[in-house]
Design a protein around this motif. Structure first.
Motif, short mmCIF file in Angstrom:
data_model
loop_
_atom_site.label_atom_id
_atom_site.label_comp_id
_atom_site.label_asym_id
_atom_site.label_seq_id
_atom_site.Cartn_x
_atom_site.Cartn_y
_atom_site.Cartn_z
N LEU A 106 -26.47 66.51 -7.91
CA LEU A 106 -27.35 65.98 -8.95
C LEU A 106 -27.13 64.49 -9.17
CD1 LEU A 106 -27.37 68.87 -11.60
CD2 LEU A 106 -28.95 68.45 -9.73
N VAL A 107 -25.89 64.04 -9.13
CA VAL A 107 -25.61 62.61 -9.32
C VAL A 107 -26.25 61.80 -8.20
CG1 VAL A 107 -23.80 60.85 -9.26
CG2 VAL A 107 -23.52 62.88 -10.70
N GLY A 164 -5.39 53.50 -11.06
CA GLY A 164 -6.02 52.45 -11.86
C GLY A 164 -7.50 52.70 -12.06
N LYS A 165 -8.17 51.72 -12.61
CA LYS A 165 -9.60 51.82 -12.91
C LYS A 165 -10.45 51.64 -11.65
CE LYS A 165 -9.15 52.03 -17.50
NZ LYS A 165 -9.63 53.14 -18.33
N CYS A 166 -11.64 52.21 -11.70
CA CYS A 166 -12.60 52.04 -10.61
C CYS A 166 -13.99 52.24 -11.21
CB CYS A 166 -12.34 53.05 -9.50
SG CYS A 166 -13.50 52.95 -8.13
N ARG A 167 -14.79 51.17 -11.26
CA ARG A 167 -16.10 51.24 -11.91
C ARG A 167 -17.18 51.70 -10.94
NH1 ARG A 167 -16.96 45.40 -13.37
NH2 ARG A 167 -15.69 45.23 -11.47
N ILE A 168 -18.11 52.49 -11.48
CA ILE A 168 -19.28 52.90 -10.72
C ILE A 168 -20.52 52.28 -11.38
CG2 ILE A 168 -19.52 55.06 -12.03
CD1 ILE A 168 -20.70 56.33 -9.53
N GLU A 169 -21.41 51.75 -10.57
CA GLU A 169 -22.73 51.29 -11.05
C GLU A 169 -23.76 52.33 -10.59
OE1 GLU A 169 -24.79 47.04 -11.09
OE2 GLU A 169 -24.90 47.97 -9.11
N TYR A 170 -24.55 52.84 -11.53
CA TYR A 170 -25.54 53.86 -11.20
C TYR A 170 -26.91 53.43 -11.70
CZ TYR A 170 -24.55 55.21 -16.05
OH TYR A 170 -24.37 55.20 -17.41
N LYS A 171 -27.91 53.71 -10.90
CA LYS A 171 -29.27 53.31 -11.23
C LYS A 171 -30.22 54.40 -10.74
CE LYS A 171 -30.09 49.05 -10.46
NZ LYS A 171 -30.34 47.75 -9.74
N GLY A 214 -28.21 58.41 -19.18
CA GLY A 214 -29.30 57.45 -19.08
C GLY A 214 -29.70 57.11 -17.65
N THR A 215 -30.59 56.16 -17.53
CA THR A 215 -31.18 55.83 -16.22
C THR A 215 -30.35 54.83 -15.43
OG1 THR A 215 -32.51 54.07 -17.23
CG2 THR A 215 -33.52 56.27 -17.06
N HIS A 216 -29.46 54.09 -16.09
CA HIS A 216 -28.66 53.11 -15.37
C HIS A 216 -27.46 52.72 -16.23
CE1 HIS A 216 -31.22 50.68 -17.99
NE2 HIS A 216 -30.27 49.76 -17.95
N GLY A 217 -26.49 52.14 -15.58
CA GLY A 217 -25.32 51.68 -16.33
C GLY A 217 -24.13 51.44 -15.42
N THR A 218 -23.04 50.99 -16.03
CA THR A 218 -21.77 50.78 -15.35
C THR A 218 -20.68 51.45 -16.18
OG1 THR A 218 -22.50 48.66 -14.44
CG2 THR A 218 -20.14 49.06 -14.49
N MET A 219 -19.81 52.19 -15.53
CA MET A 219 -18.79 52.94 -16.25
C MET A 219 -17.59 53.17 -15.33
SD MET A 219 -19.27 56.68 -18.15
CE MET A 219 -20.92 56.22 -18.69
N LEU A 256 -15.34 55.24 -13.22
CA LEU A 256 -15.71 56.48 -12.53
C LEU A 256 -15.00 57.70 -13.11
CD1 LEU A 256 -17.22 57.94 -10.28
CD2 LEU A 256 -15.37 57.28 -8.70
N SER A 257 -13.74 57.54 -13.49
CA SER A 257 -13.01 58.66 -14.07
C SER A 257 -13.66 59.09 -15.39
CB SER A 257 -11.55 58.27 -14.30
OG SER A 257 -10.80 59.37 -14.75
N LYS A 258 -14.03 58.14 -16.22
CA LYS A 258 -14.71 58.45 -17.47
C LYS A 258 -16.08 59.06 -17.20
CE LYS A 258 -16.31 56.36 -21.81
NZ LYS A 258 -16.41 55.09 -22.60
N PHE A 259 -16.77 58.57 -16.19
CA PHE A 259 -18.10 59.07 -15.80
C PHE A 259 -18.04 60.56 -15.50
CE2 PHE A 259 -21.28 59.87 -12.46
CZ PHE A 259 -22.44 59.35 -13.05
N VAL A 260 -17.08 60.98 -14.66
CA VAL A 260 -17.04 62.40 -14.29
C VAL A 260 -16.54 63.26 -15.44
CG1 VAL A 260 -16.86 61.94 -11.82
CG2 VAL A 260 -14.77 62.15 -13.16
N ARG A 261 -15.60 62.75 -16.25
CA ARG A 261 -15.16 63.55 -17.41
C ARG A 261 -16.30 63.77 -18.39
NH1 ARG A 261 -10.53 60.17 -17.35
NH2 ARG A 261 -11.28 59.08 -19.22
N ARG A 262 -17.13 62.73 -18.56
CA ARG A 262 -18.26 62.85 -19.48
C ARG A 262 -19.24 63.92 -19.01
NH1 ARG A 262 -21.66 57.72 -21.91
NH2 ARG A 262 -23.22 58.92 -23.06
N LEU A 263 -19.32 64.13 -17.71
CA LEU A 263 -20.17 65.19 -17.18
C LEU A 263 -19.49 66.55 -17.24
CD1 LEU A 263 -21.56 63.41 -13.97
CD2 LEU A 263 -22.75 63.73 -16.14
#
Length: 471
Positions: A432-433, A461-468, A154-159, A161-168
């Protein structure tokens, strides 16, 4: 003068010579300091298994750069600095295949005789298919696959970062090397696959050494993944490859495996799946994390991407080999992230005694070279704990040569055959990201986990990324 008087000096001289000979022979055969523990067979296995990197760090401080530990019936001799590199990479008395065949059996149920028969043939195949002369065949498809996954995010969100890259990475890699849509046909199956693969991946190192009954969840996920390949193996054989390839990589691999046996085709499918997914996603995690926590580097990377592709952020850009050559800083960032988050060890088995410094490592030992500590040697990497992508300007990357003592991909005869593919997909993903999104981290970049020695370490541990989406 009596005979005993004549004999005594001779006897003393002979006896003295024997003592000196045995002393120097003992000194020459003296092994490295050995950490044995007090429990037979188990040795220091429990203490070592809790946090291997921390255990090794304490041991190298106490015993020096070369030492042996006894754990779970195995002798493991660690070489944590530059001493021993030539022995590890060039000696005919150490062997890669014999070092890994037991872990291969435990993690994928591939018997020793099958593995030893097929390994070199499969290595040559993958080295060719994914080598520097053929890697450009993957560029277009990987670009398309990452675009598709970014659209889903999608166009924006918070996730996380580890989950973000695995999803890609998971679907993009599977669609490119195996078959588009394989395993990932609906949301439920995607979730189930992710859960089982993550369990298998996180327990891979323990599963390679311990009995399955000690690792029930890991064993369950391994069986689930093997069953998935058994179910889909015929579909993989029949899948039509993309332009530029006569067959897909998995099909070429199956052709070689099935010249020997059809029974273990799913097992080799599982090994290829793990090898293609386990390290690329963590590399992308650390690269994005380091770039986003260094504002000057982040800014320079964005300026480079904008100079090649523009600043709009909405276009479905195509990435070419020529584009990648214009964005060398991104490749430097990836290699620097790998340097700082390198595998704890790579392994060989000692066949005959080998000499390293004043120590002789006996046959039967597993010789463990440590990229993690080699990459922290200030002689080769000044300011070794600092993220400095510019140090890679000194490497001959145009000739596919890395910096001296960079060992993240192994070395010698059996370097990682997928290294160029992994670097390519991480480069494309990062481009691309950062082209599409304005990104920032909402948490400090975590330390690396000390739980594992094999492969690129996961974050602690966790680390969140905000992307827009950029506008």
């Amino acid at each position: 003068m009596g005979i005993m008087e004549l004999f005594s000096p001779v006897a003393i001289a002979v006896l003295g010579s024997c003592v000196l000979y045995l002393f120097f022979r003992w000194k020459n055969l003296r092994g490295p300091p050995c950490i044995q523990g007090w429990i037979p067979w188990i040795g220091v296995g429990f203490e070592f298994g809790k946090a291997p990197l921390e255990f090794i760090e304490k041991s190298r401080i106490k015993y020096g750069p070369i030492f042996t530990i006894l754990a779970m019936g195995k002798r493991m001799t660690f070489v944590t600095e530059e001493e021993g590199i030539d022995v590890f990479l060039k000696s005919k008395n150490v062997d890669f295949e014999l070092a890994v065949q037991d872990p291969v059996y435990h993690t994928a149920r591939i018997p020793k005789n099958i593995f030893l028969t097929l390994h070199e043939k499969l290595y040559v195949l993958m080295k060719g298919k994914m080598g520097t002369f053929n890697i450009h065949h993957f560029t277009g498809q990987l670009t398309e696959e990452f675009h598709e996954q970014l659209e889903d995010i999608g166009t924006h969100g918070t996730m996380d970062l580890s989950k973000f890259v695995r999803r890609l990475f998971y679907p993009a890699t599977i669609n490119t090397l195996f078959k588009k849509g394989l395993f990932l046909t609906d949301e439920t199956k995607v979730k189930e696959f992710y859960q089982h693969f993550q369990t298998y991946d996180e327990g891979f190192e323990y599963g390679s050494q311990l009995p399955e009954w000690l690792l029930r969840n890991w064993s369950k996920s391994k069986r689930w993944l093997l069953a998935l390949f058994e179910k889909n193996i015929e579909e993989l054989r029949a899948h039509e490859s993309v332009a530029g390839h006569s067959v897909t990589l998995i099909q070429a691999m199956l052709d070689i495996v099935e010249m020997e046996t059809r029974r273990f085709s799913p097992n080799y499918g599982l090994m290829m799946l793990w090898a293609s997914l386990a390290n690329a996603a963590p590399v992308a995690f650390w690269t994005l994390g380091f770039v986003l926590t260094h504002p000057d580097i982040h800014k320079t990377v964005l300026e480079g991407i904008s100079s090649v592709f523009g600043t709009e952020g909405k276009d479905k850009i195509k990435v070419s080999e020529a584009d990648l050559k214009k964005l060398l800083l991104i490749k430097w960032c990836i290699l620097e992230a790998i340097r700082l988050r390198a595998p704890g060890v790579i392994t060989r088995k000692v066949l005959k005694p080998v000499k390293i410094l004043s120590h002789t490592v006996p046959p039967g030992d597993l010789l463990m070279m440590s990229p993690f500590w080699l990459h922290r040697n200030p002689k080769y990497f000044p300011e070794p704990d600092t993220f400095k992508p510019e140090r890679w300007k000194e490497a001959s990357l145009d000739k596919n040569a890395f910096l001296d003592c960079f060992m993240a991909f192994g070395g010698g005869k059996f370097q990682c055959p997928g290294r160029w593919f992994a670097l390519l997909e991480v480069q494309i993903c990062i481009i691309l990201v950062l082209y599409k999104y304005d990104c920032r981290l909402l948490d400090p970049l975590p330390k690396q986990s000390c739980l594992h020695l094999v492969g690129i370490p996961q974050p602690e541990g966790k680390c969140r990324i905000e992307y827009k989406q950029r506008t």
